[in-house]
Write a protein that holds these residues in place. Sequence first.
Motif, PDB file in Angstrom:
ATOM      1  N   MET A  21      48.815  25.472  26.178  1.00  0.00           N
ATOM      2  CA  MET A  21      48.924  25.186  27.602  1.00  0.00           C
ATOM      3  C   MET A  21      49.315  26.449  28.381  1.00  0.00           C
ATOM      4  O   MET A  21      48.694  26.782  29.392  1.00  0.00           O
ATOM      5  CB  MET A  21      49.967  24.091  27.830  1.00  0.00           C
ATOM      6  N   LEU A  22      50.340  27.150  27.903  1.00  0.00           N
ATOM      7  CA  LEU A  22      50.849  28.325  28.608  1.00  0.00           C
ATOM      8  C   LEU A  22      49.853  29.485  28.625  1.00  0.00           C
ATOM      9  O   LEU A  22      49.971  30.388  29.453  1.00  0.00           O
ATOM     10  CB  LEU A  22      52.173  28.775  27.992  1.00  0.00           C
ATOM     11  N   THR A  23      48.874  29.451  27.737  1.00  0.00           N
ATOM     12  CA  THR A  23      47.851  30.496  27.706  1.00  0.00           C
ATOM     13  C   THR A  23      46.494  29.975  28.196  1.00  0.00           C
ATOM     14  O   THR A  23      45.459  30.563  27.905  1.00  0.00           O
ATOM     15  CB  THR A  23      47.737  31.104  26.288  1.00  0.00           C
ATOM     16  N   ASP A  24      46.534  28.904  28.966  1.00  0.00           N
ATOM     17  CA  ASP A  24      45.337  28.320  29.564  1.00  0.00           C
ATOM     18  C   ASP A  24      45.322  28.671  31.058  1.00  0.00           C
ATOM     19  O   ASP A  24      46.222  28.260  31.807  1.00  0.00           O
ATOM     20  CB  ASP A  24      45.352  26.802  29.364  1.00  0.00           C
ATOM     21  N   ALA A  25      44.321  29.428  31.480  1.00  0.00           N
ATOM     22  CA  ALA A  25      44.239  29.845  32.882  1.00  0.00           C
ATOM     23  C   ALA A  25      44.203  28.652  33.831  1.00  0.00           C
ATOM     24  O   ALA A  25      44.810  28.688  34.909  1.00  0.00           O
ATOM     25  CB  ALA A  25      43.017  30.738  33.095  1.00  0.00           C
ATOM     26  N   ALA A  26      43.529  27.568  33.438  1.00  0.00           N
ATOM     27  CA  ALA A  26      43.450  26.392  34.312  1.00  0.00           C
ATOM     28  C   ALA A  26      44.832  25.787  34.550  1.00  0.00           C
ATOM     29  O   ALA A  26      45.145  25.364  35.670  1.00  0.00           O
ATOM     30  CB  ALA A  26      42.508  25.351  33.703  1.00  0.00           C
ATOM     31  N   PHE A  27      45.664  25.758  33.513  1.00  0.00           N
ATOM     32  CA  PHE A  27      47.037  25.262  33.680  1.00  0.00           C
ATOM     33  C   PHE A  27      47.796  26.152  34.657  1.00  0.00           C
ATOM     34  O   PHE A  27      48.450  25.661  35.579  1.00  0.00           O
ATOM     35  CB  PHE A  27      47.765  25.207  32.334  1.00  0.00           C
ATOM     36  N   ARG A  28      47.719  27.466  34.463  1.00  0.00           N
ATOM     37  CA  ARG A  28      48.453  28.397  35.332  1.00  0.00           C
ATOM     38  C   ARG A  28      47.969  28.300  36.773  1.00  0.00           C
ATOM     39  O   ARG A  28      48.769  28.392  37.708  1.00  0.00           O
ATOM     40  CB  ARG A  28      48.328  29.826  34.802  1.00  0.00           C
ATOM     41  N   GLU A  29      46.668  28.096  36.977  1.00  0.00           N
ATOM     42  CA  GLU A  29      46.147  27.929  38.328  1.00  0.00           C
ATOM     43  C   GLU A  29      46.673  26.645  38.965  1.00  0.00           C
ATOM     44  O   GLU A  29      47.013  26.620  40.146  1.00  0.00           O
ATOM     45  CB  GLU A  29      44.623  27.949  38.306  1.00  0.00           C
ATOM     46  N   GLU A  30      46.751  25.583  38.167  1.00  0.00           N
ATOM     47  CA  GLU A  30      47.292  24.324  38.687  1.00  0.00           C
ATOM     48  C   GLU A  30      48.758  24.476  39.088  1.00  0.00           C
ATOM     49  O   GLU A  30      49.189  23.953  40.119  1.00  0.00           O
ATOM     50  CB  GLU A  30      47.130  23.218  37.642  1.00  0.00           C
ATOM     51  N   VAL A  31      49.527  25.220  38.304  1.00  0.00           N
ATOM     52  CA  VAL A  31      50.929  25.470  38.648  1.00  0.00           C
ATOM     53  C   VAL A  31      51.008  26.232  39.972  1.00  0.00           C
ATOM     54  O   VAL A  31      51.808  25.877  40.853  1.00  0.00           O
ATOM     55  CB  VAL A  31      51.668  26.231  37.520  1.00  0.00           C
ATOM     56  N   CYS A  32      50.168  27.246  40.138  1.00  0.00           N
ATOM     57  CA  CYS A  32      50.156  27.997  41.404  1.00  0.00           C
ATOM     58  C   CYS A  32      49.820  27.081  42.576  1.00  0.00           C
ATOM     59  O   CYS A  32      50.486  27.121  43.618  1.00  0.00           O
ATOM     60  CB  CYS A  32      49.155  29.146  41.329  1.00  0.00           C
ATOM     61  N   ASP A  33      48.783  26.249  42.397  1.00  0.00           N
ATOM     62  CA  ASP A  33      48.386  25.325  43.465  1.00  0.00           C
ATOM     63  C   ASP A  33      49.519  24.379  43.829  1.00  0.00           C
ATOM     64  O   ASP A  33      49.800  24.157  45.009  1.00  0.00           O
ATOM     65  CB  ASP A  33      47.147  24.529  43.053  1.00  0.00           C
ATOM     66  N   ARG A  34      50.173  23.828  42.830  1.00  0.00           N
ATOM     67  CA  ARG A  34      51.254  22.862  43.082  1.00  0.00           C
ATOM     68  C   ARG A  34      52.515  23.535  43.619  1.00  0.00           C
ATOM     69  O   ARG A  34      53.353  22.882  44.240  1.00  0.00           O
ATOM     70  CB  ARG A  34      51.574  22.093  41.799  1.00  0.00           C
ATOM     71  N   SER A  35      52.643  24.843  43.372  1.00  0.00           N
ATOM     72  CA  SER A  35      53.800  25.583  43.880  1.00  0.00           C
ATOM     73  C   SER A  35      53.631  25.973  45.341  1.00  0.00           C
ATOM     74  O   SER A  35      54.569  26.462  45.965  1.00  0.00           O
ATOM     75  CB  SER A  35      54.027  26.852  43.051  1.00  0.00           C
ATOM     76  N   GLY A  36      52.419  25.780  45.865  1.00  0.00           N
ATOM     77  CA  GLY A  36      52.185  26.077  47.271  1.00  0.00           C
ATOM     78  C   GLY A  36      51.971  27.546  47.583  1.00  0.00           C
ATOM     79  O   GLY A  36      52.182  27.962  48.722  1.00  0.00           O
ATOM     80  N   VAL A  37      51.545  28.339  46.600  1.00  0.00           N
ATOM     81  CA  VAL A  37      51.282  29.744  46.898  1.00  0.00           C
ATOM     82  C   VAL A  37      50.070  29.841  47.826  1.00  0.00           C
ATOM     83  O   VAL A  37      49.220  28.954  47.855  1.00  0.00           O
ATOM     84  CB  VAL A  37      51.076  30.587  45.613  1.00  0.00           C
ATOM     85  N   LEU A  38      50.012  30.897  48.599  1.00  0.00           N
ATOM     86  CA  LEU A  38      48.929  31.072  49.562  1.00  0.00           C
ATOM     87  C   LEU A  38      47.601  31.354  48.869  1.00  0.00           C
ATOM     88  O   LEU A  38      46.568  30.830  49.257  1.00  0.00           O
ATOM     89  CB  LEU A  38      49.264  32.212  50.529  1.00  0.00           C
ATOM     90  N   ARG A  39      47.642  32.201  47.845  1.00  0.00           N
ATOM     91  CA  ARG A  39      46.468  32.497  47.029  1.00  0.00           C
ATOM     92  C   ARG A  39      46.950  33.075  45.702  1.00  0.00           C
ATOM     93  O   ARG A  39      48.094  33.508  45.599  1.00  0.00           O
ATOM     94  CB  ARG A  39      45.490  33.430  47.753  1.00  0.00           C
ATOM     95  N   HIS A  40      46.051  33.074  44.725  1.00  0.00           N
ATOM     96  CA  HIS A  40      46.451  33.556  43.404  1.00  0.00           C
ATOM     97  C   HIS A  40      45.236  34.025  42.609  1.00  0.00           C
ATOM     98  O   HIS A  40      44.108  33.676  42.920  1.00  0.00           O
ATOM     99  CB  HIS A  40      47.186  32.462  42.626  1.00  0.00           C
ATOM    100  N   ASP A  41      45.541  34.824  41.587  1.00  0.00           N
ATOM    101  CA  ASP A  41      44.533  35.281  40.647  1.00  0.00           C
ATOM    102  C   ASP A  41      45.176  35.220  39.260  1.00  0.00           C
ATOM    103  O   ASP A  41      46.228  35.822  39.038  1.00  0.00           O
ATOM    104  CB  ASP A  41      44.096  36.716  40.981  1.00  0.00           C
TER     105      ASP A  41
END
Length: 162
Positions: A21-41
Amino acid sequence: MAKQITHDLTYDAPASAVYAMLTDAAFREEVCDRSGVLRHDVTVSGGDLTNSATVRIQQWQSATGIPSFAKKLVGEEIEIIQEETWTSPTECDVKVTIPGKPGEMSGSVRLVEEAGATTEHIEMTITVRLPLVSGKVESLIADMLKKSLRVENTVGREYLAR
């Protein structure tokens, strides 16, 4: 001075599933989205259970809501770069920088499995090099980190239950 943070996240899953999970880009992107960041890579390389992995998360957060003394230092947005080097499926070195700003975080993550559940043990050192206000800024960053970890844990539990 520096501020030390120790925090544990628990998951009802084996360490191998938490590592995946921690090495899955989709999981990390979902965390960024749910954290309310403006944008992410998010970029991940490696990640299978026999190799090491690297995770790089570059994100931009709004400075809305942070104290005025800190907002003067960072502006309207805060760019944060988190780099993780997984040396095994249970051990990780973490470095977090804020480009152009006099502060950073560094530390480690360790996954410990017991009876089918896994604890993600996080130890971080927050260092800010600003005369007079470094302690205040370190405490502010510590609070932001804990909030972010709570979101990650919530998303992680949902991810593992799918």
